[in-house]
Design a protein around this motif. Sequence first.
Motif, PDB file in Angstrom:
ATOM      1  N   PRO A  90       0.904  -1.206   0.078  1.00 54.05           N
ATOM      2  CA  PRO A  90      -0.047  -0.058   0.093  1.00 54.05           C
ATOM      3  C   PRO A  90       0.988   1.303  -0.064  1.00 54.05           C
ATOM      4  N   SER A  91       0.504   2.184  -0.857  1.00 53.29           N
ATOM      5  CA  SER A  91       1.171   3.698  -0.643  1.00 53.29           C
ATOM      6  C   SER A  91       0.513   4.806  -1.329  1.00 53.29           C
ATOM      7  N   PRO A  92       0.511   5.980  -0.773  1.00 54.72           N
ATOM      8  CA  PRO A  92      -0.263   6.971  -1.367  1.00 54.72           C
ATOM      9  C   PRO A  92       0.066   7.042  -2.847  1.00 54.72           C
ATOM     10  N   ALA A  93       1.140   6.667  -3.315  1.00 56.52           N
ATOM     11  CA  ALA A  93       1.913   6.921  -4.738  1.00 56.52           C
ATOM     12  C   ALA A  93       1.544   5.702  -5.551  1.00 56.52           C
ATOM     13  N   GLY A  94       0.613   4.767  -4.892  1.00 55.10           N
ATOM     14  CA  GLY A  94       0.056   3.693  -5.794  1.00 55.10           C
ATOM     15  C   GLY A  94      -1.016   3.658  -6.744  1.00 55.10           C
ATOM     16  N   GLU A  95      -1.130   2.790  -7.667  1.00 55.04           N
ATOM     17  CA  GLU A  95      -2.366   2.683  -8.412  1.00 55.04           C
ATOM     18  C   GLU A  95      -3.489   2.514  -7.773  1.00 55.04           C
ATOM     19  N   VAL A  96      -4.482   3.102  -7.990  1.00 54.51           N
ATOM     20  CA  VAL A  96      -5.777   3.121  -7.111  1.00 54.51           C
ATOM     21  C   VAL A  96      -6.537   1.756  -7.259  1.00 54.51           C
ATOM     22  N   PHE A  97      -6.778   1.330  -6.127  1.00 49.72           N
ATOM     23  CA  PHE A  97      -7.324   0.042  -5.905  1.00 49.72           C
ATOM     24  C   PHE A  97      -8.773   0.151  -6.395  1.00 49.72           C
ATOM     25  N   ASP A  98      -9.453  -0.729  -7.063  1.00 47.10           N
ATOM     26  CA  ASP A  98     -10.932  -0.471  -7.613  1.00 47.10           C
ATOM     27  C   ASP A  98     -11.553  -1.844  -7.613  1.00 47.10           C
ATOM     28  N   GLN A  99     -12.792  -2.084  -7.999  1.00 48.95           N
ATOM     29  CA  GLN A  99     -13.318  -3.331  -8.006  1.00 48.95           C
ATOM     30  C   GLN A  99     -12.767  -4.341  -9.082  1.00 48.95           C
ATOM     31  N   LYS A 100     -12.329  -3.658 -10.182  1.00 54.07           N
ATOM     32  CA  LYS A 100     -11.580  -4.430 -11.456  1.00 54.07           C
ATOM     33  C   LYS A 100     -10.504  -5.050 -10.745  1.00 54.07           C
ATOM     34  N   ALA A 133       9.991 -11.517  -7.089  1.00 56.32           N
ATOM     35  CA  ALA A 133       8.538 -11.805  -7.111  1.00 56.32           C
ATOM     36  C   ALA A 133       7.787 -10.431  -8.109  1.00 56.32           C
ATOM     37  N   ARG A 134       6.555 -10.479  -8.297  1.00 50.12           N
ATOM     38  CA  ARG A 134       5.758  -9.661  -9.033  1.00 50.12           C
ATOM     39  C   ARG A 134       5.367  -8.419  -7.863  1.00 50.12           C
ATOM     40  N   VAL A 135       5.587  -7.248  -8.137  1.00 49.62           N
ATOM     41  CA  VAL A 135       5.560  -6.182  -7.096  1.00 49.62           C
ATOM     42  C   VAL A 135       4.449  -5.256  -7.760  1.00 49.62           C
ATOM     43  N   ARG A 136       3.457  -4.585  -6.849  1.00 52.01           N
ATOM     44  CA  ARG A 136       2.581  -3.573  -7.211  1.00 52.01           C
ATOM     45  C   ARG A 136       2.622  -2.489  -6.069  1.00 52.01           C
ATOM     46  N   LEU A 137       2.371  -1.323  -6.442  1.00 50.50           N
ATOM     47  CA  LEU A 137       2.191  -0.481  -5.238  1.00 50.50           C
ATOM     48  C   LEU A 137       0.818   0.143  -5.285  1.00 50.50           C
ATOM     49  N   VAL A 138      -0.254  -0.010  -4.423  1.00 47.52           N
ATOM     50  CA  VAL A 138      -1.460   0.274  -4.411  1.00 47.52           C
ATOM     51  C   VAL A 138      -2.228   1.089  -3.618  1.00 47.52           C
ATOM     52  N   SER A 139      -3.084   2.088  -3.945  1.00 46.66           N
ATOM     53  CA  SER A 139      -3.464   3.209  -3.119  1.00 46.66           C
ATOM     54  C   SER A 139      -5.302   2.717  -3.113  1.00 46.66           C
ATOM     55  N   ILE A 140      -5.599   3.119  -1.840  1.00 40.06           N
ATOM     56  CA  ILE A 140      -7.051   2.937  -1.673  1.00 40.06           C
ATOM     57  C   ILE A 140      -7.882   4.327  -1.951  1.00 40.06           C
ATOM     58  N   GLY A 141      -7.229   5.070  -2.096  1.00 41.40           N
ATOM     59  CA  GLY A 141      -7.809   6.475  -2.288  1.00 41.40           C
ATOM     60  C   GLY A 141      -6.875   7.791  -1.957  1.00 41.40           C
ATOM     61  N   ASP A 142      -7.578   8.802  -2.654  1.00 45.78           N
ATOM     62  CA  ASP A 142      -6.699  10.065  -2.504  1.00 45.78           C
ATOM     63  C   ASP A 142      -7.034  10.697  -1.170  1.00 45.78           C
ATOM     64  N   TYR A 143      -6.599  10.120  -0.064  1.00 44.46           N
ATOM     65  CA  TYR A 143      -6.411  10.848   1.247  1.00 44.46           C
ATOM     66  C   TYR A 143      -5.215  10.094   1.990  1.00 44.46           C
ATOM     67  N   VAL A 144      -4.571  10.536   2.871  1.00 41.84           N
ATOM     68  CA  VAL A 144      -3.355  10.046   3.480  1.00 41.84           C
ATOM     69  C   VAL A 144      -3.702   9.197   4.904  1.00 41.84           C
ATOM     70  N   LEU A 145      -3.320   8.162   4.701  1.00 43.13           N
ATOM     71  CA  LEU A 145      -3.330   7.389   6.129  1.00 43.13           C
ATOM     72  C   LEU A 145      -1.896   7.307   6.840  1.00 43.13           C
ATOM     73  N   ASN A 146      -2.062   6.915   8.104  1.00 49.59           N
ATOM     74  CA  ASN A 146      -0.828   6.773   8.688  1.00 49.59           C
ATOM     75  C   ASN A 146       0.280   5.407   8.429  1.00 49.59           C
ATOM     76  N   GLY A 147      -0.449   4.498   7.525  1.00 50.34           N
ATOM     77  CA  GLY A 147       0.249   3.524   7.378  1.00 50.34           C
ATOM     78  C   GLY A 147      -0.423   2.523   6.347  1.00 50.34           C
ATOM     79  N   GLY A 148      -0.148   1.399   6.086  1.00 46.40           N
ATOM     80  CA  GLY A 148      -0.537   0.574   5.147  1.00 46.40           C
ATOM     81  C   GLY A 148      -1.775  -0.599   5.742  1.00 46.40           C
ATOM     82  N   GLU A 149      -1.666  -0.597   6.946  1.00 47.77           N
ATOM     83  CA  GLU A 149      -2.598  -1.817   7.474  1.00 47.77           C
ATOM     84  C   GLU A 149      -4.138  -1.356   7.316  1.00 47.77           C
ATOM     85  N   VAL A 150      -4.879  -0.078   7.297  1.00 50.33           N
ATOM     86  CA  VAL A 150      -6.160  -0.122   7.163  1.00 50.33           C
ATOM     87  C   VAL A 150      -6.251  -0.427   5.368  1.00 50.33           C
ATOM     88  N   ALA A 151      -5.432  -0.141   4.776  1.00 50.81           N
ATOM     89  CA  ALA A 151      -5.544  -0.388   3.274  1.00 50.81           C
ATOM     90  C   ALA A 151      -5.486  -1.677   3.250  1.00 50.81           C
TER      91      ALA A 151
END
Length: 236
Positions: A90-100, A133-151
């Motif tokens: 998870p990362s604020p700089a990641g590709e946005v996570f969506d249903q697809k 391995a294959r690696v992806r940086l992913v964001s769950i939305g355009d707001y800032v969290l304190n870490g990746g756990e909630v994502a």
Amino acid sequence: MKIDIVSIFPEYFDVLNVSLLGKARQSGLIDMNVHNLRDHAHDRHRTVDDTPYGGGAGMVMKPEPWGEALDSILGADAVASEDSPLVIFPSPAGEVFDQKMARELSLEPALVFGCGRYEGIDQRVFDHTATQARVRLVSIGDYVLNGGEVAVLAMIEAIGRLIPGMVGNPESLVEESHEDGLLEYPSYTKPSVWREREVPPVLLSGNHGAVDKWRHEQQVERTRRVRPDLLPPEQR
Ligand SMILES: N#Cc1c(-c2ccc3ccn(Cc4ccc(CN5CCCC5)cc4)c3c2)n[nH]c1N
């Protein structure tokens, strides 16, 4: 599906033992392991962070504990291929996570989630892990969290419910928001009148064609009002 999670707060994921995911773990549908990053920090204080090169506020997560933790999951000699596990950071700089993306990831045999904290993880962790391995940086939305756990909790819930056998009635996965690119229609149940508010009569008509038509119209109207960005330009 095998899921591994690396975090300095492993207790965040205790919640995954309840409800559907808890049942899926008990049934073996999902094999989930949570790893404490601090188990791979061997100094007296089990240090996982340090000051950023180049200056700046906050701390950055050190590469060594991450390298050892991910080696323990992927294998120190692992070489990335299309069959490798998928490691998601998870990362604020990641590709946005969506249903697809949730649908795509629900088909993966093995997922590894790396939860950063502080101001993020040393870039070399992403670079080195991509050789294993294959690696992806992913964001769950355009707001800032304190870490990746909630994502990670959000992603695991969205992915897990799409795994065959996870939900009792697979039908319920079809008619929901974002599955067909539209927001969901409003739902009603008994009583037919509540605080002088009536259920739309079409839903009591028994005319399934009329109900389907009304529901689709509600989806389009709600999507146009709330999320016009989901509609093709000509329908906005
Ligand atoms: N998914 C997701 C996320 C996250 C997310 C995911 C993972 C981590 C690990 C640490 N943090 C905290 C943080 C906070 C601000 C910044 C940006 N700063 C600008 C200059 C230097 C850093 C970097 C990290 C995280 C936040 N936030 N929002 C989402 N949708």
